[in-house]
Design a protein around this motif. Structure first.
Motif, mmCIF file in Angstrom:
data_model
loop_
_atom_site.group_PDB
_atom_site.id
_atom_site.type_symbol
_atom_site.label_atom_id
_atom_site.label_comp_id
_atom_site.label_asym_id
_atom_site.label_seq_id
_atom_site.Cartn_x
_atom_site.Cartn_y
_atom_site.Cartn_z
ATOM 1 N N PRO A 1 -25.351 3.560 1.983
ATOM 2 C CA PRO A 1 -24.212 4.477 1.976
ATOM 3 C C PRO A 1 -23.709 4.775 0.561
ATOM 4 N N ASP A 2 -23.059 5.906 0.422
ATOM 5 C CA ASP A 2 -22.317 6.279 -0.775
ATOM 6 C C ASP A 2 -21.061 6.983 -0.267
ATOM 7 N N TRP A 3 -19.970 6.991 -1.045
ATOM 8 C CA TRP A 3 -18.728 7.561 -0.538
ATOM 9 C C TRP A 3 -17.800 7.973 -1.660
ATOM 10 N N SER A 4 -16.738 8.650 -1.304
ATOM 11 C CA SER A 4 -15.693 9.042 -2.249
ATOM 12 C C SER A 4 -15.046 7.778 -2.786
ATOM 13 N N LYS A 5 -15.205 7.541 -4.073
ATOM 14 C CA LYS A 5 -14.691 6.295 -4.668
ATOM 15 C C LYS A 5 -13.216 6.412 -5.060
ATOM 16 N N THR A 6 -12.742 7.614 -5.289
ATOM 17 C CA THR A 6 -11.343 7.794 -5.671
ATOM 18 C C THR A 6 -10.510 8.035 -4.411
ATOM 19 N N PRO A 7 -9.205 7.712 -4.462
ATOM 20 C CA PRO A 7 -8.349 7.966 -3.295
ATOM 21 C C PRO A 7 -8.352 9.448 -2.917
ATOM 22 N N GLN B 1 -0.504 10.340 5.744
ATOM 23 C CA GLN B 1 0.632 10.649 4.885
ATOM 24 C C GLN B 1 0.501 10.018 3.499
ATOM 25 N N ALA B 2 -0.555 9.241 3.302
ATOM 26 C CA ALA B 2 -0.764 8.571 2.018
ATOM 27 C C ALA B 2 -2.216 8.776 1.599
ATOM 28 N N PRO B 3 -2.508 8.565 0.311
ATOM 29 C CA PRO B 3 -3.903 8.668 -0.120
ATOM 30 C C PRO B 3 -4.783 7.695 0.662
ATOM 31 N N LEU B 4 -5.935 8.202 1.112
ATOM 32 C CA LEU B 4 -6.879 7.395 1.884
ATOM 33 C C LEU B 4 -7.806 6.696 0.890
ATOM 34 N N VAL B 5 -7.888 5.374 1.008
ATOM 35 C CA VAL B 5 -8.715 4.581 0.101
ATOM 36 C C VAL B 5 -9.763 3.840 0.920
ATOM 37 N N ILE B 6 -11.037 4.119 0.642
ATOM 38 C CA ILE B 6 -12.133 3.388 1.280
ATOM 39 C C ILE B 6 -12.386 2.157 0.427
ATOM 40 N N SER B 7 -12.186 0.974 1.005
ATOM 41 C CA SER B 7 -12.350 -0.265 0.238
ATOM 42 C C SER B 7 -13.776 -0.798 0.290
ATOM 43 N N ASN B 8 -14.506 -0.515 1.383
ATOM 44 C CA ASN B 8 -15.870 -1.015 1.496
ATOM 45 C C ASN B 8 -16.603 -0.283 2.609
ATOM 46 N N ILE B 9 -17.907 -0.138 2.420
ATOM 47 C CA ILE B 9 -18.771 0.396 3.480
ATOM 48 C C ILE B 9 -20.002 -0.491 3.537
ATOM 49 N N THR B 10 -20.365 -0.929 4.743
ATOM 50 C CA THR B 10 -21.564 -1.750 4.923
ATOM 51 C C THR B 10 -22.505 -1.056 5.893
ATOM 52 N N ALA B 11 -23.801 -1.240 5.649
ATOM 53 C CA ALA B 11 -24.829 -0.646 6.497
ATOM 54 C C ALA B 11 -25.344 -1.687 7.479
ATOM 55 N N SER B 12 -25.834 -1.216 8.625
ATOM 56 C CA SER B 12 -26.322 -2.118 9.669
ATOM 57 C C SER B 12 -27.656 -2.753 9.316
#
Length: 184
Positions: free
Chosen positions: A116-122, A99-110
């Motif tokens: 990794p790369d990802w959607s930086k904007t909400p 119900q709210a903008p989804l914000v990815i704050s961090n992604i770490t690889a094993s």
């Protein structure tokens, strides 16, 4: 009967006294000693109330209107069998069903072989985003299972994506001699 939090040392000492005396006393004497110990513990608890540590985090339910929600097309990708040195790239697409903008704050690889790369904007509710995972199989042979861990404003706040497959070693151009060479 009330239950109290008792330091382990005090409880251990009380049990030792109780166990040592139980061999020589009858049941009514033991019940009286037990009642006396409970009264002592109650007085100690009242004299020193248990303080809540300052670093305790309250565990209150999150407001769903403040959270995003991942809906991945897939969370596990099998890249099959590849030759060592090949680079595999997989884009994991998701929709925000929250119900709210989804914000990815961090992604770490094993491991260092995965980036990794990802959607930086909400990502607004109903819209799509992505997580791109690149696996470099150089110096990696055998069964491989790299993962990325996503931290976001979702419940749960950690989501894992994985890739898996098998890497066959490169054949070396020059065979290596195994031991001394015999000359005629």
């Amino acid at each position: 009967m009330k239950y109290f939090k008792v330091p382990a040392l005090m409880l251990g000492a009380a049990l030792m006294v109780f166990a040592c005396d139980s061999k020589t006393e009858n049941a009514s004497d033991l019940a009286a000693k037990n009642a006396e110990l409970e009264q002592r513990l109650a007085r100690l608890e009242a004299a020193q109330p248990v303080a809540t540590p300052t670093n305790v985090v309250s565990n209150t339910p999150s407001d769903p209107s403040s959270l995003g929600q991942f809906k991945f097309e897939e969370t596990d990708f099998n890249f099959g069998t590849i030759d060592e040195g090949k680079v595999i790239e997989k884009i994991f697409k998701f929709t925000n069903e929250g119900q709210a903008p989804l914000v990815i704050s961090n992604i770490t690889a094993s491991c260092g072989c995965t980036s990794p790369d990802w959607s930086k904007t909400p990502v607004k509710p109903g819209e799509e985003g992505f997580v791109k995972v690149v696996f470099n199989s150089t110096a990696k042979t055998g069964a491989q299972a790299p993962t990325v861990t996503i931290q976001a404003n979702t419940t749960p706040n950690v989501t894992r994506l994985s890739m898996r497959g098998n890497v066959t070693p490169k054949l070396s151009a020059s065979p290596v001699a195994a031991g001394p060479v015999k000359r005629d």
